[in-house]
Motif scaffolding. Structure first.
Motif, short mmCIF file in Angstrom:
data_model
loop_
_atom_site.label_atom_id
_atom_site.label_comp_id
_atom_site.label_asym_id
_atom_site.label_seq_id
_atom_site.Cartn_x
_atom_site.Cartn_y
_atom_site.Cartn_z
N LEU A 183 0.85 -1.19 0.00
CA LEU A 183 0.00 0.00 0.00
C LEU A 183 0.88 1.24 0.00
O LEU A 183 0.62 2.20 -0.72
CB LEU A 183 -0.89 0.03 1.25
N SER A 184 1.95 1.18 0.80
CA SER A 184 2.83 2.33 0.94
C SER A 184 3.64 2.61 -0.32
O SER A 184 4.32 3.62 -0.41
CB SER A 184 3.79 2.13 2.12
N GLU A 185 3.57 1.65 -1.26
CA GLU A 185 4.22 1.89 -2.55
C GLU A 185 3.22 2.40 -3.57
O GLU A 185 3.56 2.59 -4.73
CB GLU A 185 4.89 0.61 -3.04
N GLY A 186 1.98 2.53 -3.11
CA GLY A 186 0.97 3.07 -4.01
C GLY A 186 0.37 2.04 -4.96
O GLY A 186 -0.19 2.41 -5.98
N LEU A 187 0.52 0.79 -4.63
CA LEU A 187 0.00 -0.25 -5.52
C LEU A 187 -1.52 -0.38 -5.40
O LEU A 187 -2.10 -0.11 -4.35
CB LEU A 187 0.66 -1.60 -5.20
N SER A 218 -9.21 4.79 5.58
CA SER A 218 -8.97 4.62 4.14
C SER A 218 -7.52 4.20 3.93
O SER A 218 -6.67 4.42 4.79
CB SER A 218 -9.25 5.93 3.39
N ARG A 219 -7.26 3.64 2.79
CA ARG A 219 -5.90 3.18 2.48
C ARG A 219 -4.94 4.37 2.52
O ARG A 219 -3.80 4.24 2.95
CB ARG A 219 -5.87 2.46 1.13
N THR A 220 -5.43 5.50 2.07
CA THR A 220 -4.58 6.70 2.08
C THR A 220 -4.14 7.04 3.50
O THR A 220 -2.96 7.30 3.76
CB THR A 220 -5.33 7.89 1.47
N GLN A 221 -5.07 7.02 4.43
CA GLN A 221 -4.72 7.32 5.81
C GLN A 221 -3.78 6.26 6.37
O GLN A 221 -2.91 6.56 7.20
CB GLN A 221 -5.99 7.41 6.67
N VAL A 223 -1.50 4.68 4.70
CA VAL A 223 -0.17 5.00 4.17
C VAL A 223 0.44 6.17 4.95
O VAL A 223 1.62 6.15 5.29
CB VAL A 223 -0.27 5.35 2.67
N ILE A 224 -0.37 7.15 5.24
CA ILE A 224 0.11 8.31 6.01
C ILE A 224 0.61 7.85 7.37
O ILE A 224 1.69 8.26 7.82
CB ILE A 224 -1.00 9.36 6.16
N ALA A 239 11.05 17.65 10.49
CA ALA A 239 10.58 18.79 9.72
C ALA A 239 10.18 19.92 10.64
O ALA A 239 9.47 20.82 10.27
CB ALA A 239 9.39 18.38 8.86
#
Lengths: 242, 242
Positions: A183-187, A218-221, A223-224, A239
Motif C-alpha cells: 500500500l505504501s508503494e501506491g500499488l 482509508s488506504r490513504t490514511q 499510508v500516512i 521537519a
DNA sequence: ACCCCTATTCGACTTTCGACGAATCTCGCA
DNA sequence: TGCGAGATTCGTCGAAAGTCGAATAGGGGT
C-alpha cells in the motif's frame, strides 16, 4: 526513570544571601543574534545585578567558560553550530559539572525535554513560551527549582501518539504487513493480488483488517500512518525546525 | 534554473511613492513570541509608517490575511504549529498569490533556501543573521529585490529525482495545491468538496489533474510523492534540533 | 472586438475500494 | 481425536475514486 546526572544546585556565591546585592553572571548561548538579544532583555528585566554574556557558537561558549569559570547559569540552545542535538549539553555537563544549564529550545517534544533533564539540565524552556512565562520560569530555576513546561509528564511515555501506532502495527499479521508495505508503494489492490498470488477480494479483506487495526478509514490514511512511523524513527521534529 | 513561480512584486499602495508616507502592513508569523518581538523591533526601526501584526500559528496568520487582505509582506517561519515544512509556504502562495512572503528560518541549508525561492518566496532570511544584516536584507526585499544569504548558489541543481517532482508540483494551480494538501491529510473527496464549498465532481476533476501533473496513478501515490518532498528536505541533521 | 488559453466548475459513466458474511485451513490444547 | 481461535481465502454489494466530455469565466494578445 532516574536522572542520570543530578542537576547542580543554583547557589551563586555560596555563603552570601540569595536575593540581594549579588552579581549574577550568566551566558546566553544561541546562534540567533536576534533571539539572544530578546532573551537578554527578558532576563535583564528580571534581575537587577546581572552580567550577561552572549555566545553564538559552542566554541565561544567554551571560551567564555574557560576564561571565567564561575558562571551562575548557562542558557543553552541545543541547535548551535558545532553541536548536534544533545552533544552540547553532554559536553557541558562533563566539562563543567558545576555550572547549571537551562536548555532553551525550539523543540518542545516531551521526549526531547525528558532527555535533556536526564542529562542533567536544570530546566527546559521552549522558545514558544511567552516573555512573562519565560521570566517566571527562569526565576523559578534561579531559585533552585527544576522547571519544565507544565504539560510535560516527565514520568510518562516517550511519544504516546506514535507508541500507540507502533502497538497497533504490532498486531498486524505477516501477510497484512506485506500488504501494508505494498500500500505504501501506491500499488492497487489488483497489483498486490497479482504479486501475492491471491485474488483481489483477499487483498481487500487484508486491507479492511489493516484499516481496522490501525484505526483509520482509508488506504490513504493507512499510508500516512505508516509513513509517520518511518519518519518517527528519528527521535523528534525532523521537519520541525524551520 | 528558472523560478517556477514568480515572486510577486512588492509595491505597496501602487501609484504612491515608495519611501514616503506609506502605511506598510506586515505580518510576522513565528511561534516564538520572543523572536517575534525582536523581529518586530528590528523592522520597526527600519520603517517609519508600519503596522505590524503577529501570528503564532498558521491559523492566526490565515485569519489575519482573511480579515485584512491587503498585506504588503509576510515574514513566515516554516516551523509553525499546523504547518509542515514547505506546506505553509505552498499554501500561502496558493491562497494569497499576491502577498509577498519572506521566509525566516533557522534552517540555512542551501537546498531548503532554494526550494523556498522556487516556491515563490520573495526572500530568505536565516535566523542566524545579525540585526543589521537582517535589516538591510528586509529593506532590499521591500525595495523589490530578491535577497538570499550571499553564499547560496541559487543556480545549482538539487538531486534530480526530487527536482523533477518539484517541477511537477510547481505546475499545480492554487486550487489543486489546496486539494493535494487535503489529500495528504487523508480526507475523502466528499470532505474536501465540503471544505472547499464545491461539488464532489469538481474535486474529482482536480484530483485527476493532480495525478496527471504529478505523473502518478492514484491518490495514494500522490500523497506519497508529496510526503517525499516534505521529508526529503531534511536529509540529515536528524536529531539536530534540541 | 475577437480569439485563445487556462482555471474552475460540473454531470454521467467506469473502475476501484472497502465492509460484510462466510468458507477453508492451521495450530494449539484438552 | 475433537474443538476453538485466528489466519487466510473468497464473492457480493454499496460507496468512493477516477475518467471523459463539456460549460463557464477570466486574462492576455492581435
Amino acid at each position: 526513570m532516574m536522572r542520570r546526572m543530578a542537576a547542580p544546585p543554583i547557589n551563586p556565591r555560596e555563603g552570601a544571601g540569595l536575593t540581594e546585592a549579588l552579581q549574577y553572571r550568566l551566558v546566553i548561548a544561541d546562534d540567533h543574534p536576534l533571539f539572544r538579544g530578546a532573551l537578554r532583555e527578558a532576563v535583564a528585566g528580571l534581575l537587577e545585578q546581572v552580567d550577561i554574556a552572549e555566545a553564538g557558537t559552542y566554541d565561544e561558549l567554551v571560551e567564555l567558560l574557560e576564561r571565567n569559570g564561575d558562571v551562575d547559569l548557562v542558557l543553552l540552545d541545543l541547535a548551535m553550530p558545532g553541536v548536534r542535538g544533545f552533544s552540547g549539553l553532554m559536553y557541558m555537563r562533563a566539562q563543567y559539572p558545576g555550572v547549571p544549564v537551562i536548555v532553551v529550545s525550539a523543540n518542545d517534544d516531551p521526549a526531547a525535554i525528558r532527555r535533556c533533564m536526564d542529562f542533567g539540565a536544570s530546566g527546559f524552556i521552549p522558545k514558544t513560551l511567552g516573555v512573562d512565562a519565560m521570566r517566571t520560569a527562569i526565576s523559578r530555576i534561579l531559585g533552585g527549582d527544576v522547571w519544565t513546561p507544565p504539560d510535560v509528564d516527565l514520568t510518562g511515555e516517550a511519544d504516546a501518539a506514535s507508541a500507540e501506532l507502533m502497538a497497533r502495527m504490532a498486531t498486524l499479521t505477516p501477510q497484512q504487513v506485506r500488504v501494508l508495505m505494498m500500500l505504501s508503494e501506491g500499488l492497487l489492490n489488483k497489483q498486490i493480488a497479482f504479486q501475492l498470488g491471491v485474488s483481489e477480494a483477499t487483498v481487500k479483506a487484508h486491507v479492511s483488517a489493516i484499516l481496522q487495526k490501525l484505526g483509520v478509514e482509508s488506504r490513504t490514511q493507512a499510508v500516512i500512518a505508516a509513513a509517520k512511523i518511518e519518519a518517527g524513527q528519528w527521535p523528534q521534529g525532523i521537519a520541525a525546525e524551520g
